[in-house]
Motif scaffolding. Sequence first.
Motif, PDB file in Angstrom:
ATOM      1  N   GLY A   8       0.824  -1.204   0.000  1.00  0.00           N
ATOM      2  CA  GLY A   8       0.000   0.000   0.000  1.00  0.00           C
ATOM      3  C   GLY A   8       0.855   1.249   0.000  1.00  0.00           C
ATOM      4  O   GLY A   8       0.530   2.246  -0.679  1.00  0.00           O
ATOM      5  N   VAL A   9       1.968   1.226   0.751  1.00  0.00           N
ATOM      6  CA  VAL A   9       2.902   2.357   0.732  1.00  0.00           C
ATOM      7  C   VAL A   9       3.494   2.516  -0.664  1.00  0.00           C
ATOM      8  O   VAL A   9       3.620   3.645  -1.171  1.00  0.00           O
ATOM      9  CB  VAL A   9       4.017   2.158   1.773  1.00  0.00           C
ATOM     10  CG1 VAL A   9       4.999   3.327   1.730  1.00  0.00           C
ATOM     11  CG2 VAL A   9       3.432   1.999   3.169  1.00  0.00           C
ATOM     12  N   ALA A  62      -5.199   1.422  -2.258  1.00  0.00           N
ATOM     13  CA  ALA A  62      -4.040   1.743  -1.422  1.00  0.00           C
ATOM     14  C   ALA A  62      -4.472   2.006   0.013  1.00  0.00           C
ATOM     15  O   ALA A  62      -3.806   1.577   0.968  1.00  0.00           O
ATOM     16  CB  ALA A  62      -3.311   2.954  -1.987  1.00  0.00           C
ATOM     17  N   GLN A  63      -5.603   2.692   0.176  1.00  0.00           N
ATOM     18  CA  GLN A  63      -6.101   3.002   1.520  1.00  0.00           C
ATOM     19  C   GLN A  63      -6.455   1.726   2.286  1.00  0.00           C
ATOM     20  O   GLN A  63      -6.110   1.585   3.464  1.00  0.00           O
ATOM     21  CB  GLN A  63      -7.335   3.905   1.417  1.00  0.00           C
ATOM     22  CG  GLN A  63      -7.925   4.303   2.768  1.00  0.00           C
ATOM     23  CD  GLN A  63      -9.148   5.189   2.618  1.00  0.00           C
ATOM     24  OE1 GLN A  63      -9.617   5.449   1.516  1.00  0.00           O
ATOM     25  NE2 GLN A  63      -9.674   5.671   3.744  1.00  0.00           N
ATOM     26  N   LYS A  64      -7.103   0.780   1.615  1.00  0.00           N
ATOM     27  CA  LYS A  64      -7.462  -0.483   2.270  1.00  0.00           C
ATOM     28  C   LYS A  64      -6.223  -1.269   2.671  1.00  0.00           C
ATOM     29  O   LYS A  64      -6.211  -1.947   3.696  1.00  0.00           O
ATOM     30  CB  LYS A  64      -8.346  -1.309   1.340  1.00  0.00           C
ATOM     31  CG  LYS A  64      -9.744  -0.745   1.149  1.00  0.00           C
ATOM     32  CD  LYS A  64     -10.548  -1.591   0.167  1.00  0.00           C
ATOM     33  CE  LYS A  64     -11.938  -0.996  -0.041  1.00  0.00           C
ATOM     34  NZ  LYS A  64     -12.712  -1.769  -1.054  1.00  0.00           N
ATOM     35  N   GLU A  71      -8.383  -6.428   8.378  1.00  0.00           N
ATOM     36  CA  GLU A  71      -9.215  -5.514   7.580  1.00  0.00           C
ATOM     37  C   GLU A  71      -8.598  -5.230   6.210  1.00  0.00           C
ATOM     38  O   GLU A  71      -9.247  -4.627   5.360  1.00  0.00           O
ATOM     39  CB  GLU A  71      -9.415  -4.193   8.334  1.00  0.00           C
ATOM     40  CG  GLU A  71     -10.116  -4.336   9.676  1.00  0.00           C
ATOM     41  CD  GLU A  71     -11.520  -4.913   9.520  1.00  0.00           C
ATOM     42  OE1 GLU A  71     -12.230  -4.503   8.589  1.00  0.00           O
ATOM     43  OE2 GLU A  71     -11.891  -5.783  10.334  1.00  0.00           O
ATOM     44  N   ARG A  72      -7.364  -5.647   6.009  1.00  0.00           N
ATOM     45  CA  ARG A  72      -6.710  -5.399   4.717  1.00  0.00           C
ATOM     46  C   ARG A  72      -7.113  -6.466   3.702  1.00  0.00           C
ATOM     47  O   ARG A  72      -7.391  -7.610   4.084  1.00  0.00           O
ATOM     48  CB  ARG A  72      -5.185  -5.413   4.881  1.00  0.00           C
ATOM     49  CG  ARG A  72      -4.661  -4.348   5.823  1.00  0.00           C
ATOM     50  CD  ARG A  72      -3.181  -4.559   6.126  1.00  0.00           C
ATOM     51  NE  ARG A  72      -2.810  -3.869   7.356  1.00  0.00           N
ATOM     52  CZ  ARG A  72      -1.795  -4.201   8.135  1.00  0.00           C
ATOM     53  NH1 ARG A  72      -1.021  -5.228   7.805  1.00  0.00           N
ATOM     54  NH2 ARG A  72      -1.539  -3.523   9.240  1.00  0.00           N
ATOM     55  N   ASP A 125      -7.000  -9.806  -4.028  1.00  0.00           N
ATOM     56  CA  ASP A 125      -7.981  -8.730  -4.144  1.00  0.00           C
ATOM     57  C   ASP A 125      -7.320  -7.444  -4.625  1.00  0.00           C
ATOM     58  O   ASP A 125      -7.890  -6.690  -5.425  1.00  0.00           O
ATOM     59  CB  ASP A 125      -8.665  -8.493  -2.798  1.00  0.00           C
ATOM     60  CG  ASP A 125      -9.541  -9.668  -2.379  1.00  0.00           C
ATOM     61  OD1 ASP A 125     -10.020 -10.389  -3.290  1.00  0.00           O
ATOM     62  OD2 ASP A 125      -9.728  -9.877  -1.172  1.00  0.00           O
ATOM     63  N   VAL A 126      -6.125  -7.172  -4.128  1.00  0.00           N
ATOM     64  CA  VAL A 126      -5.386  -5.982  -4.572  1.00  0.00           C
ATOM     65  C   VAL A 126      -5.108  -6.074  -6.067  1.00  0.00           C
ATOM     66  O   VAL A 126      -5.289  -5.097  -6.813  1.00  0.00           O
ATOM     67  CB  VAL A 126      -4.075  -5.838  -3.782  1.00  0.00           C
ATOM     68  CG1 VAL A 126      -3.225  -4.698  -4.354  1.00  0.00           C
ATOM     69  CG2 VAL A 126      -4.359  -5.598  -2.310  1.00  0.00           C
TER      70      VAL A 126
END
Length: 848
Positions: free
Chosen positions: A711-712, A772-774, A782-783, A788-789
Amino acid sequence: MNANTRKLLFLSCVSILFNALYVSSSNTTNSLLLNCGSENEGTDADGRKWEPDAKYLGGNHPQARAQIQDSSILSDVPLMDARIFRSEATYKLPIKPQTRYFLRLYFYPSDYAGLNVSNSYFSVVAAGVTLLNNFSAPITAQALTFAYLVKEYSLAPIDSDTLSITFKPSDKAVDAFAFVNGIEVVPIPGDLFGSGIMTGFSDITIDAKDSNLETMYRLNVAGQYIAPNKDSGGLARNWYNDAPYLYGAAVGVNRMANKTVQINYADLPEYVAPVDVYQTARGMGPDSAMNLKFNLTWMFLVDANFTYIVRLHFCEFELTRSNQKGFNIYINNQTAQGGMEAADIIAWTGQIGKPTYKDYMISVNDRQGDDHIQVDLNPSTLYKPEYYDATLNGLEIFKMSDQKNNLAGPNPELSAMLTKALAEEKQKTFQSSGVGIEGAAGGAAGFCVVAAICIAVYQRKRRDPNVESHTSSWLPVYTNSYTSTSKSTISGKSTTSSHLSTLAQGLCRHFTLPEMKKATKNFDESNVIGVGGFGKVYKGIIDQNVKVAIKKSNPQSEQGVNEFQTEIEMLSKLRHKHLVSLIGFCEENEEMCLVYDYMALGTLREHLYNTKRPKLSWKRRLEICIGAARGLHYLHTGAQYTIIHRDVKTTNILLNENWVAKVSDFGLSKTGPNLDKGHVSTVVKGSFGYLDPEYFKRQQLTEKSDVYSFGVVLFEVLCARPALNPNLSKEQVSLADWALHCQRKGILEDIIDPHIKGKINPECLKKFAETAQKCLEEAGTERPSMGDVLWSLEFALQLQENSEGSRHSTQVESSDISGEILGNNHETNLDSDETGEIFSQIVNPKGR
């Protein structure tokens, strides 16, 4: 009759009934597991108990203990002990008449005292069926790059209460002997096999109910590995991820059933496949127009001159009506399901969440050099369904016995070209190592694995002269195939490395120190292209003109030594289009080097900020993120156990000359059998700015830690700034914190890289930022998963392309089912020698 007598009679009846039920249950569920050559009972890594084999075997046959335990073997049982046969011998195993059984034979061709395992040529016959003939476990294991073999057969019911399994050493080999490490006999409840449609002939069916079969492949499509102790019906099957068998650039998307959808087997026996198989599926994607332009394709190597059952598992968990989705199924370019009878899962099952399967037969002959089975899915347009899509949940391939009741195929053979290369490598190793015959044999065995992989490429090129000469995008070396949980050379004792397992040494080319010095001009500083905790990275040339990156470990750095070992143990087992390929290693005179493919365009970070290079377009950034996500998704789901990278960042995402992204640097990676329990407790390692805060606080590592780091990376790609920048104000130092703040405030556009600002489709930006937020959610649960990404990023790319009126550069025309890769045709306006001589995390010379 008094009260006490009535109570006693009642209890007796209950006891008799209970015993009857127990016996009935045990007859259908109890298995026979033999730890051959052992005198004691034992428990395997999955918690199953194995018993000694002596009482089932006639005659006096010696036992042996393997001298080396490969790192892929998690338990001594049932592989470390072996029963040796110098003459014909037969096991007599108790079975229930007229019952179908799975028979599994375990072979670990390692060193055994007083035996030359290369002399083990033998046949195996069970219930009159020839399972193996002139079989060589060492040759087969080397060619397939497995540490050990598990051959699985499904034997037709016989009218006997005894199953005879005969081992016979070959008459054609000198000092031949037979051996076996484990035998497993598992009763199959009900009838797992029926009739199947002959591919290309919708009106011809073949009855497989009384056929003898060999399992060739068993895949949980788009899902994780399923261990034997988690299989349904007590059948103890292994189900592997399908990623290594995907053919071509179009790999579709992974789908997972919503938690509200319950899998309802109804009249389908649950032992057909476990629930997990039906809760995941590989689909084509949400864009119907794009889906019409490519196929989902899988490719499998098989033995010629046999008929095969291709079993496809389906379960619809998204749509609710028939004719919402219809698709065609092709096997070896012949129609298995299509036209007026296109596949429609809801029409087959009648409801959402109900599994089904279809069996198709295909004959593979060698008249045209066929040695493969190719499965293709593409949307049907005949009835104009609501969605142009195709999905698959699971896949199995079984070989059927021929008219002579034979299932045995030939041992793998090297071509004349590769046999010559093997001899040259053997001679070269002998001359350079100075360690005698054993050292030469070890080096040759390592080369043999590479040669075997080249055979597969050669055979493919013979069918398709336009294919590129590499293996990574076709049939990668896979940690988990149906026959093994890992791969290794079977070279015996190592004379080349004190730090590396036989697994690592067998799968990699062994370079000498003089070769490394020659490649790098004696490790000339002018060739240094990176520095890290492990040491320096050099650009080098091997084999006259092949560019490579050579990572040289610093002998004084314990971190470097540890990472060297971890990296080679990990990458020796993995081959994937989006993972950096390990070519070989050198360990000599306390010097340790790793040799990789050279990545001409360097790291992703180099193309984002603090660089004189031209900035990347938004579309190319998306494609690079998708490639990296595919590599990480493979690590998380494609191996027997989840592999956590633990150091995901933009300097560990490398780019080749065609802008294909590859994840690199596995020195901190972790894996283990306990990851299915949720986490691994470990000392915190990684790079600040990318480090999962939950992992940092609790020291409990999960695959969601990689998701956080990624995500970063996504925000770094969007904003073109470092993950940490101490020169900024306090609230802006951390990119993760600042980007989340801007996202929540609705001002994310204010921090987007000016080079791409205004060029991103709003819907695409929304999807990308949400993804990215998730990934950066505080709690790992919760990620999203990397699958899924990946799906979300592919969808974002489609939104961007739709707005530009272009089509995805990596899609394949539906008429092109050869799997030719079209995703690497980007024009590169940078000279690779001038712009990309970077290998790993070298922007920061201090490493981690």
